[in-house]
Design a protein around this motif. Structure first.
Motif, PDB file in Angstrom:
ATOM      1  N   GLY A   1      -4.492   0.123   6.136  1.00  0.00           N
ATOM      2  CA  GLY A   1      -5.623  -0.566   5.520  1.00  0.00           C
ATOM      3  C   GLY A   1      -5.654  -0.298   4.021  1.00  0.00           C
TER       4      GLY A   1
ATOM      5  N   LYS B   1      -4.132  13.747  11.077  1.00  0.00           N
ATOM      6  CA  LYS B   1      -5.354  13.577  10.288  1.00  0.00           C
ATOM      7  C   LYS B   1      -5.109  12.476   9.259  1.00  0.00           C
ATOM      8  CE  LYS B   1      -8.254  15.973   6.901  1.00  0.00           C
ATOM      9  NZ  LYS B   1      -8.416  17.226   6.143  1.00  0.00           N
ATOM     10  N   GLU B   2      -6.062  11.540   9.179  1.00  0.00           N
ATOM     11  CA  GLU B   2      -5.971  10.463   8.186  1.00  0.00           C
ATOM     12  C   GLU B   2      -7.040  10.673   7.125  1.00  0.00           C
ATOM     13  OE1 GLU B   2      -6.253   5.573   8.029  1.00  0.00           O
ATOM     14  OE2 GLU B   2      -7.281   6.720   9.555  1.00  0.00           O
ATOM     15  N   ASN B   3      -6.752  10.208   5.897  1.00  0.00           N
ATOM     16  CA  ASN B   3      -7.716  10.443   4.823  1.00  0.00           C
ATOM     17  C   ASN B   3      -9.054   9.761   5.087  1.00  0.00           C
ATOM     18  OD1 ASN B   3      -6.028   7.985   4.089  1.00  0.00           O
ATOM     19  ND2 ASN B   3      -7.711   7.768   2.614  1.00  0.00           N
ATOM     20  N   THR B   4      -9.040   8.637   5.860  1.00  0.00           N
ATOM     21  CA  THR B   4     -10.300   7.949   6.148  1.00  0.00           C
ATOM     22  C   THR B   4     -11.049   8.558   7.311  1.00  0.00           C
ATOM     23  OG1 THR B   4      -9.214   6.389   7.652  1.00  0.00           O
ATOM     24  CG2 THR B   4      -9.322   5.791   5.308  1.00  0.00           C
ATOM     25  N   GLY B   5     -10.356   9.342   8.137  1.00  0.00           N
ATOM     26  CA  GLY B   5     -10.992   9.970   9.293  1.00  0.00           C
ATOM     27  C   GLY B   5     -11.229   9.039  10.448  1.00  0.00           C
ATOM     28  N   PHE B   6     -10.572   7.857  10.485  1.00  0.00           N
ATOM     29  CA  PHE B   6     -10.828   6.865  11.543  1.00  0.00           C
ATOM     30  C   PHE B   6      -9.788   6.868  12.647  1.00  0.00           C
ATOM     31  CE2 PHE B   6     -13.110   4.351   8.075  1.00  0.00           C
ATOM     32  CZ  PHE B   6     -14.321   4.944   8.405  1.00  0.00           C
TER      33      PHE B   6
ATOM     34  N   ALA C   1      -7.727   1.335   2.309  1.00  0.00           N
ATOM     35  CA  ALA C   1      -8.185   2.691   1.970  1.00  0.00           C
ATOM     36  C   ALA C   1      -7.228   3.765   2.427  1.00  0.00           C
ATOM     37  CB  ALA C   1      -9.560   2.926   2.593  1.00  0.00           C
ATOM     38  N   THR C   2      -6.156   3.390   3.124  1.00  0.00           N
ATOM     39  CA  THR C   2      -5.219   4.376   3.657  1.00  0.00           C
ATOM     40  C   THR C   2      -4.342   4.920   2.526  1.00  0.00           C
ATOM     41  OG1 THR C   2      -5.178   3.200   5.763  1.00  0.00           O
ATOM     42  CG2 THR C   2      -3.435   4.830   5.347  1.00  0.00           C
ATOM     43  N   THR C   3      -4.354   6.290   2.382  1.00  0.00           N
ATOM     44  CA  THR C   3      -3.498   6.925   1.354  1.00  0.00           C
ATOM     45  C   THR C   3      -2.569   7.964   1.945  1.00  0.00           C
ATOM     46  OG1 THR C   3      -5.191   8.560   0.879  1.00  0.00           O
ATOM     47  CG2 THR C   3      -5.217   6.549  -0.459  1.00  0.00           C
TER      48      THR C   3
ATOM     49  N   TYR D   1      -1.386  10.392   5.795  1.00  0.00           N
ATOM     50  CA  TYR D   1      -1.518  10.926   7.145  1.00  0.00           C
ATOM     51  C   TYR D   1      -0.938  12.327   7.115  1.00  0.00           C
ATOM     52  CZ  TYR D   1      -2.348   6.088   8.549  1.00  0.00           C
ATOM     53  OH  TYR D   1      -2.847   4.835   8.673  1.00  0.00           O
TER      54      TYR D   1
ATOM     55  N   GLN E   1       0.848  -1.196   0.000  1.00  0.00           N
ATOM     56  CA  GLN E   1       0.000   0.000   0.000  1.00  0.00           C
ATOM     57  C   GLN E   1       0.883   1.245   0.000  1.00  0.00           C
ATOM     58  OE1 GLN E   1      -3.105   0.037  -0.420  1.00  0.00           O
ATOM     59  NE2 GLN E   1      -3.605   2.177  -0.026  1.00  0.00           N
TER      60      GLN E   1
END
Length: 852
Positions: free
Chosen positions: A142, A123-128, A144-146, A148, A54
């Motif tokens: 994960g 801050k993460e792109n997924t917001g989780f 969907a992680t692109t 931070y 990834q």
């Protein structure tokens, strides 16, 4: 300062040491590895581990910020290829510059140490992310992680300075002491004031860290000082600055200055004054001091606090000092401002000048004198009076000092807000319309009052329906709606116009007054309420019809109209009655059709043209003696005749003089079975000669023209039908004649008693011998008139010397006679009679013979 740095790349597990230093404007690391030093810039593109799955980017919002990924340091941004499900530690190193800060929260920008990055969050792109505000995060990769992103708050150092202290030294031993803040006690040295920067209060110079963005500013000088304004980064002080934008390290200077103390008092005491248009109270001379606000510590003990009515003014400032007037004291007594103790008038400009010490004082006293409540009003109320040159006072109630002289004037006539007019009757004190009053000294407290009394004029408003029509009142034009004001009982003459033109084709026509009065009426004004008269009019439009060609027809309307105007909405029939020589073609304009009559409803003016074609035409009595219209209305054989009509020829064409031609232009004339010799032809008249052998009786005449229809006329032949040629002048027929020497009779050759004169005419009948038709008489022989010729001047018979054909002329006869020696001077009437047939009468002017 400690700066921990972890190198990247292949790691062997050997011990090493890093030292940080500033080199060539960038952060570099020296690694002691074995026995030598390795120099390396912090990486931002680390190698990608084997089996990566990834692509993940770790970045800071500001490219200057250092962060760590799995213990390795990076600046700005780094890209990784991580297996799915792998865990990694993201963190931010905190660096301390001030050892006394117990809770580190910032990372300083090393090149200037005046900027820092604080309050980090991830801050993460997924917001989780859980607990995203923790600067250290353990993350799991994960699918969907692109990315931070490290976010922060930028802060800048602001050097706060006070520009003035009591000792003259701009610095104070303690730095950035906050008002009431815990910590080291503030030395007991006096201050010039306090300032508030971003909501924090400060008493002295200091270093302040402020977040990027707007910061509120405020300053409060202590007694004896004034605040001049803020200076940002050495700019001139700005006293109106209330906020600054923090976007870089800054120097902020609060500029204070010694002030001049001005004490304001009133006489009598405890009245109010104005400072720069703001009303304030004053203190009494012996009473206790009432402070402005709450007294604060650290104030110069030699400078007394500000009391009510006292002000500290800045050096070189200008302030407007005044006092409201009138005022009422605590006992209810009225007072009027007179002057200041310095002699200045109200609202004067007070100039401070230079200040070198805090102990400059000045006292100003506003002096008042007793006032008298004064009313200058009108009856009825609401009208205007002029008081000291003004008639626009907010209210006509004043407080004047006793003994003041005022000028009052009542206009002779005025109009109120409703449009009602009034006449001045008199003042309540019996004085003149314009007078000077002296305000009395009302020691008892009574008010002073004077009233201007007015008489209301009666009023009538004259209106028109529809609006806009004028009327005349006593002979003077008055455009409606027209308002007339007169004394009650006055009679006026009101005249409504019979017709009011709005344009050449649109007008109002008077139909009557609403109350049934006559068009010209007398009206008597009365009462207090406005009366109304209404003149009713109707709208009329003009039926404007012309003919083409002009004069081709008579235009008739039904209903008839004398001047072309008819009431609006009238159903009108317009008829074009063709004149002789014309044939109707069709209507154009507002009327249409090919019939001579057309209709319209008058909702607007009508403009129409009746089109006609010209056709040949001979009038009913259009065949007549060519010399004149004679009483018998007949013609004689051999005479010259005139054929009168319309469109008889295309243009005027004269034929040959001798002999006459039977066709001139494209026109010929047939009488009976004879073609007549022609003198000339024209559109409205043809002159021809009748045959000498034509017997008496009724005949038909035909004018023939190429390309046009034939036109017929009738005429009657008698044996004789004499007519005399003449010239018209001033509606009088003057003879055409000649003297014996052949000269024409005219003003240059007048007739005198005894002269021999020859008259000229035609229609005298046959000759002896007979003459050929169409030929001019030869010089000889004489062609004498066959019938006896009589010449009359009124009732007097004149002797005819000769009557016969005129040589060189066709059909023209001459009558020669001798003017009687006893003929009177002036116009002499002449008439020819032949066999009972009488000619027209002509006049010959006779003058007296020249005196020998």
């Amino acid at each position: 300062m400690r700066l921990p740095i972890t190198p990247t790349g292949a790691r062997t597990g050997k011990a090493f040491q890093l030292k940080a230093f500033r080199a060539a404007g960038m952060l570099a690391a020296a690694a002691v590895w074995g026995g030598g030093a390795v120099w390396a810039q912090l990486p931002n593109n680390p190698p990608v581990p084997a089996g990566a799955g990834q692509q993940v980017v770790v970045r800071a919002k500001d490219p200057r910020i250092i962060f760590t990924v799995d213990g390795a340091e990076y600046r700005g941004s780094a890209s990784f290829m991580w297996p799915l499900g792998s865990k990694h530690i993201l963190s931010v190193p905190i660096r301390l510059l001030d050892s006394e800060v117990t809770t580190p929260r910032c990372q300083y920008w090393i090149p200037d140490n005046a900027s820092r990055f604080c309050d980090f969050t991830w801050k993460e792109n997924t917001g989780f992310l859980n607990s995203a505000d923790d600067r250290t995060q353990t993350v799991t990769v994960g699918p969907a992680t692109t990315f931070y992103e490290l976010q922060h708050q930028t802060e800048y150092r602001v050097d706060l300075q006070f520009s003035h202290t009591y000792s003259g030294n701009p610095s104070v031993p303690e730095a950035g002491v906050q008002c009431g803040a815990p910590g080291t006690p503030v030395p007991e040295i006096f201050r010039v004031g306090v300032v508030l920067v971003a909501g924090n209060c400060y008493l002295s110079n200091g270093r302040v860290w402020l977040p990027e963005g707007p910061a509120a500013l405020n300053a409060y000088p202590f007694p004896g000082f004034v605040f001049l304004g803020w200076s940002v980064n050495a700019t001139p002080p700005n006293e109106y600055l209330r906020q600054m934008t923090v976007n870089q390290p800054m120097t902020l200077v609060a500029r204070f200055s010694p002030a001049k103390r001005v004490v304001l008092r009133t006489q009598p005491e405890l009245l109010r004054v104005r400072v720069d248009r703001v009303e304030v109270g004053t203190a009494g001379g012996d009473g206790p001091c009432t402070f402005f606000g709450q007294q604060v510590p650290y104030v110069n003990p030699t400078i007394r606090p500000l009391c009510t009515g006292e002000f500290d003014f800045a050096p070189n400032s200008k302030n407007i000092i005044g006092a409201p007037s009138p005022q009422t004291d605590r006992t209810g007594k009225l007072w009027v401002f007179d002057k200041f103790s310095t002699g200045q008038a109200n609202d004067f400009l007070y100039e401070v000048g230079q200040i070198t010490t805090n102990n400059q004082f000045d006292t100003l006293t506003a002096v008042f004198v007793p006032g008298v409540s004064t009313s200058i009003t009108t009856k009825p109320s609401g009208l205007k009076v002029v008081i000291d040159g003004r008639d626009n006072w907010p209210a006509n109630y004043f407080v004047f000092p006793a003994g003041k002289k005022i000028q009052v004037s009542a206009p002779a006539e005025q109009t109120d807000a409703r449009g009602r007019r009034y006449l001045f009757k008199g003042w309540s004190n019996g004085g003149d319309a314009t007078q000077e009053l002296t305000v009395p000294d009302q020691a008892s407290g009574l008010a002073f009052s004077i009233v201007a009394e007015y008489e209301l004029l009666s009023q009538v408003t004259i209106r028109s329906n529809p609006v806009g029509a004028p009327v005349a009142v006593d002979g003077t034009n008055c455009q409606t709606p027209c308002t007339i004001d007169r004394r009650e009982g006055t009679a006026v003459t009101v005249t409504a116009p019979a017709v009011h033109p709005l344009s050449d084709v649109h007008r109002f026509e008077f139909t009557g007054w609403a109350d049934g009065g006559e068009r010209v009426r007398t009206y008597t004004l009365g009462g207090v309420e406005t009366q109304f008269l209404t003149a009713n009019f109707r709208t009329a439009y003009k039926v404007n019809v012309t003919t083409d060609p002009e004069g081709a027809a008579q235009i008739l309307t039904e209903p008839p109209t004398a001047d072309g105007f008819l009431p609006a909405d009238t159903f009108v029939t317009v008829t074009a009655k063709a004149a002789a020589g014309y044939k109707f073609r069709r209507w154009s304009g507002d009327l249409s059709g090919a019939f001579t009559s057309a209709t319209a409803t008058l909702t607007r003016p009508v403009h129409a043209v009746a089109g006609f074609d010209k056709v040949p035409f001979i009038a009913e009595t259009g065949v007549r003696n060519a010399a004149a219209e004679i009483p018998s209305k007949t013609v004689a054989p051999g005479s010259l005749i005139a054929i009168v009509g319309e469109n008889l020829a295309a243009e005027y064409v004269a034929g040959p003089a001798n002999p006459l031609a039977q066709t001139v232009g494209d026109v010929s004339v047939v009488a009976g079975d004879r073609i007549l010799p022609l003198v000339f032809v024209s559109p409205t008249q043809i002159n021809a000669q009748l045959p000498l052998d034509l017997a008496a009786g009724e005949y038909k005449l035909v004018v023939k023209r190429v390309g046009a229809p034939d036109v017929e006329g009738k005429f009657t032949v008698t044996d004789t039908a004499p007519g005399l040629f003449h010239k018209m002048a001033e509606s009088q027929a003057w003879v055409m004649a000649s003297h014996a020497d052949g000269k024409s009779v005219d003003t240059d050759n007048p007739v005198k008693p005894g002269d021999t004169i020859t008259l000229f005419g035609t229609g005298f009948g046959r000759y002896r011998p007979n003459m050929l038709d169409g030929f001019a008489f030869p010089p000889s022989p004489d062609f004498l008139v066959a019938a006896p010729v009589e010449l009359w001047s009124g009732e007097r018979s004149l002797k005819v010397v000769w009557a016969g054909g005129v040589a060189g002329q066709v059909g023209t006869v001459g009558v020669r006679f001798e003017v009687p020696a006893d003929a009177g001077t002036g116009p002499m009437p002449l008439t020819v009679k032949i066999e009972g047939m009488e000619s027209n009468t002509v006049y010959m002017n006779v003058v007296a013979p020249a005196v020998q």
